[in-house]
Every structure is written in C-alpha cells, then in structure tokens.
Write a protein that holds these residues in place. Structure first.
Motif, mmCIF file in Angstrom:
data_model
loop_
_atom_site.group_PDB
_atom_site.id
_atom_site.type_symbol
_atom_site.label_atom_id
_atom_site.label_comp_id
_atom_site.label_asym_id
_atom_site.label_seq_id
_atom_site.Cartn_x
_atom_site.Cartn_y
_atom_site.Cartn_z
ATOM 1 N N HIS A 79 37.297 39.075 26.586
ATOM 2 C CA HIS A 79 38.031 40.061 25.403
ATOM 3 C C HIS A 79 38.717 41.164 25.780
ATOM 4 O O HIS A 79 39.164 41.817 24.915
ATOM 5 N N PRO A 81 41.751 43.112 27.072
ATOM 6 C CA PRO A 81 42.923 42.665 27.470
ATOM 7 C C PRO A 81 43.571 42.627 28.492
ATOM 8 O O PRO A 81 42.929 43.586 29.428
ATOM 9 N N GLY A 82 44.234 41.760 29.005
ATOM 10 C CA GLY A 82 45.085 41.538 30.346
ATOM 11 C C GLY A 82 44.011 40.988 31.568
ATOM 12 O O GLY A 82 44.204 40.503 32.430
ATOM 13 N N ASP A 86 46.416 33.779 30.102
ATOM 14 C CA ASP A 86 46.946 33.186 28.797
ATOM 15 C C ASP A 86 46.488 34.087 27.579
ATOM 16 O O ASP A 86 46.592 33.515 26.397
ATOM 17 N N GLY A 87 45.522 34.976 27.719
ATOM 18 C CA GLY A 87 45.210 35.577 26.699
ATOM 19 C C GLY A 87 43.884 34.995 25.806
ATOM 20 O O GLY A 87 43.622 35.335 24.535
ATOM 21 N N THR A 88 43.201 33.831 26.446
ATOM 22 C CA THR A 88 42.356 33.062 25.662
ATOM 23 C C THR A 88 41.023 33.521 25.903
ATOM 24 O O THR A 88 40.734 34.242 27.069
ATOM 25 N N THR A 89 39.933 33.053 25.245
ATOM 26 C CA THR A 89 38.704 33.328 25.626
ATOM 27 C C THR A 89 37.824 32.018 25.562
ATOM 28 O O THR A 89 38.604 30.824 25.110
#
Ligand code: BG6
Length: 490
Positions: A79, A81-82, A86-89
């Motif tokens: 969670h 950022p960066g 791909d920005g998923t969790t």
C-alpha cells in the motif's frame, strides 16, 4: 529492467556463503527403492516421487481484513505508493480464502498428490504473538481437510514473508531475536494443532531473499536498507528462527513430522562438465551458501565467510549455532535460474566466478535465465557437500506472457519448453541416484507476484483478475501427463 535482473543475484549478496544432515530413519532397502528409476518408462522418476505444486498465503488468499486477520509487512508495503510496479496489492489477490474448494479441485484435476501452501502468520496471531485467532486456524483446518478428502497431501510452509506488522513495529522484525522467539511459539502452535494431518513442514521460505531484499536493498517488505553488519545479523537471526522452529515442532508436534527449510540456494554450477570445474563448483556452492544453508547443515560459519564479513560478521554464541543446526529431515531447494557459472582456479578458495554474458537467454522475467542443468548440478553438489538424504525441489517454474489465442485458450509452449528441459535434467539427477524425492511446481495459478504485482504470471492455471476465473493453460495438460506417467519423455 537491469535492476530487477540483478536483484536476483543472491550469491553475490550472500558473499562467500556444512555437518551433514542427519540421515533419516529410512533403511537401506527403502533408500534403494526410492532412488531406483521406474524401469518401465523412458525418462522415469523413482517410485514414490512426490509431484506437487505450490503457492503462498499473501500471494493468493486476499481477505486481508476478514475474520480477525492482523496486518502483515506486505500489506503495509504494497500500500506504499511506488513499491509495486503496477500499483496493485494483495488485498484481494486470487480470493483463495473464499475459493479454496475450487482451488483444491484444480490441484486434483492436475493429478498432483501434494500441495505446498503457506500459513499466514498474522491470520493465526494478529499481533504475531499473544492470543491466537481461532477463526484463522479454522481456515487452515478447512483447507487441510479439503485437501486430504481429495487425496492431496498438505505440505505446510510456516513463513513465506508475511511477517506480522506488529512484530516489525515493536521489535524491528527479524532484526531482533524477539521475533525469532515469537516465530518458535507460532511454530509450536501450528505443530500442536495441525500435525495430526500435516506430515511435512517447511520453516522459512527463502531466507536469502527476504533478508537481502527486505533489509539490504529495500526492494521487498519491509523495505529497509541497512548496513552490511546489520544485514548479516538479520540473516543470522533467520537461521536462528529456523532452528528454534525445528526444535518447537519436534517438541510439540506429532512424532515423525518431517521438517526442513526451503531455501533459494545460491545456484553455483560448473561452466561445463569437467572434473576440475565440478570440484570448483562444489567449493563455490558451499561458500556462497555459508550464511544460511551451510550454518544450518554444518553448525558453523566457514572461515572464508567470516574473513569476508570481517568486522561486519554476525554476533553469535555457541549455543545459537547448536540451535541453528538442529537436525532436519530434508532440505527444500527453490531452483529457477543458474546464478554463477564456476571454473577451477589455482588460487584460494579454488574457484572463479565467470561473468554472465549479456546475451544469456531468459524467460519473461528478466532475472529468470534459462539453465536447465541448474536443477541437475545444484542438488547433486548439495547432496555431496552436506551428505543429504532427502532433497525436495520446493519451487521451480517460470513466468510467461500467457496471452489468450484467438480461440481463447492459452498455449504456453514457452513454459512447457522450460519445464520439460528442467524436468529432463532432474530426471538425469534421480537416475544417477541424487536423492531428490519430490518436486513442487511454482505455481498452481497466477497470483500476486510481489513487486511485480499482477503483472507476471507463473501459474499453470490462468487467472483473470477481474472475474477471478481460473482457466487451465496448456501446461496443465503437460504437467498432468508427467505426473500420470511419472516420467518426462516417451
Ligand atoms: C520465489 C518465491 O522466489 O519466486 C515466490 O518463493 C515467487 O513466492 C517466485 O512468486 C517468483 O518470484 P518473482 O520475484 O518473480 O515474483
């Protein structure tokens, strides 16, 4: 992707990395049977070879806020950022927590007789220690019962990187031996409650990765970049946690429970098959794994490792070395890519590491070089160095782009190419009597691939992360055929 490529170079991170593992109670006859190849089939594996597949909790379970589960370091990290490409969790991942029955059916359809999964520590102990969460335990009871009812043997991993966040906050995670003690208590609890049905337990999955990438380069959770001395201490603590868990399971689990680590052994192999390079690769494999496997199996750090580490060497007591080297029943090796090609050298320590050519072929993951002979040489050399009696390939497999063809099916012939070549080399090893007793293909299905998010697919079954529909790839048919015939080749 050079950064990602180099992040898998474990041996260089471990620096210069041995009493043999205790022989199991298996008698000579049983041993002979186990290593005898199936005489009826070309490319046959020994009778009773364990064919399995593998997953891990954070990568598939989802349901991160349900039934009292606590936070893990991967919840926090994914969670941030960066951190994930791909920005998923893993919040939902494969929703395996709710769909485990369907997933057990997938394993059954594959014909696999063993399934390696991991327990989410914060699901059982939301704070890492203290009061257990009965609902968390219920989930693993349901899963294990479902597996057994389907004729699939559960192989349990205690730690596949999802450390309770509370232990990170209170003790600095694996920087402190308080976390090692909490791990031993958690191992004791699992042993007490589950070894009536679970006969094989892996302690830690890939100390070599979660230590160096979690505490050294900061690529993985908890994302720290500590000094060399601190990282060496964390690595030592991981070995201590392993040893304490072995003792806890022996004390509190059913007699006969088999225990071992699952390590991403720094994979050293001879540049080519000449006796002097084989001998050199043997020296290299022991030294490059000095900071975990060697101390676990031999009960001491090698002189070369201590010299390399110098003032940054871990601080330890003789009592700790005794705990770390508590006898294990098997060694799990996660083998994906060749890491170091070795040649003989006429100077100490007797080997040289060759530079890796930029043109070396790799699979869809840049780090995943294609070197099928790795799965032949590494178990062979490891068995010789540490006098091992039982090795399991606890992970092997590959990512692939896995785009559906116009007919909607996934013809992952690149994955099949990789697997059939690796398995042919594994068969070569077993035919020569190398004591590899089983193989767990990574992975049952596409899942949350850590820093790659949902972007890298390692599964035999394709997962549509919108609908969560599971679809067999062609490699399901390939692996089912291997398992059914206990052989590669015809
Ligand atoms: C192994 C891990 O290192 O490799 C698995 O035990 C992981 O959990 C697999 O999924 C692939 O690694 P990566 O870095 O490509 O996600």
């Amino acid at each position: 992707m050079v950064g990602i490529f180099s992040r898998r170079q474990f041996a260089s991170a471990t620096g210069l990395s041995a009493l043999g593992i205790a022989a199991t109670a298996a008698g000579a006859k049983e041993r002979e049977m186990k290593s005898a190849p199936d005489p009826h089939t070309a490319g046959g594996f020994p009778y009773g070879f364990v064919w399995g597949t593998a997953t891990s909790s954070y990568q598939i379970e989802g349901a991160v806020d349900e039934d009292g589960r606590g936070r893990s370091i991967w919840d926090v990290f994914s969670h941030t950022p960066g951190k994930i490409l791909d920005g998923t969790t893993g919040d939902r991942a494969n929703d395996h927590y709710h769909r485990y029955k369907e997933d057990v059916r997938l394993i059954k359809e594959l014909g696999a007789k063993a399934y390696r999964f991991s327990v989410s520590w914060p699901r059982l102990f939301p704070q890492g220690d203290g009061a257990p969460n009965p609902k968390g335990l219920d989930f693993y009871n349901r899963l294990i019962d479902e597996l057994l009812a389907s004729g699939i043997e559960p192989w349990l991993t205690l730690y596949h990187w999802d450390l309770p966040q509370s232990l990170q906050e209170r003790f600095g995670g694996w920087r402190s031996t308080e976390t090692c003690k909490a791990f031993a208590d958690y191992a004791a609890f699992v042993a007490e409650r589950l070894t009536d049905r679970v006969k094989h337990i892996f302690t830690l999955n890939e100390s070599g990765r979660f230590v160096y990438f979690g505490y050294g380069s900061g690529i993985d959770a908890p994302g720290l970049t500590l000094s060399k001395a601190e990282v060496n201490q964390v690595r030592h603590n991981s070995a201590l946690a392993h040893g304490l868990a072995v003792q806890a399971i022996r004390a509190r689990g059913r007699a006969g429970t088999k225990i071992g680590p699952a390590e991403n052994i720094a994979a050293c192999l001879p540049a080519f098959d000449a006796p002097e390079h084989v001998r050199a690769a043997e020296i290299a494999l022991r030294e490059m794994n000095a900071s975990f496997l060697n101390v676990v199996l031999e009960g001491k750090y090698t002189d070369a490792f201590l010299k390399w580490a110098g003032a940054d060497a871990p601080k330890f007591s003789a009592e700790e070395l005794r705990i770390i080297s508590s006898p294990v029943d098997f060694v799990g090796l996660n083998i994906y890519a060749p890491e170091q090609y070795i040649v003989a050298a006429d100077h100490a320590p007797g080997f040289s590491v060759l530079p890796m050519p930029a043109s070396f072929p790799h699979m869809s993951s840049d780090w995943l070089r294609i070197g099928p002979e790795t799965i032949y040489w590494v178990p062979r050399l490891a068995a010789k160095i540490w006098n091992l009696d039982a090795i399991y390939i606890s992970e092997n497999g590959t990512s692939s782009v896995d785009e559906p063809a116009p007919d909607g099916r996934i013809y992952d012939t690149d994955r099949i190419m990789y697997l059939r070549n690796y398995l042919a080399q594994l068969q070569r090893a077993t035919a020569e009597g190398v004591p590899v007793r089983g193989y767990f293909l990574w992975s049952l299905m596409d899942n949350f691939e850590w820093v790659f998010g949902l972007n890298k697919r390692f599964g035999l079954y394709h997962v549509d992360f919108e609908t969560l529909r599971r679809t067999p790839k062609l490699s399901v048919s390939f692996y089912r055929n291997v398992i059914a015939r206990n052989a590669v080749g015809v």
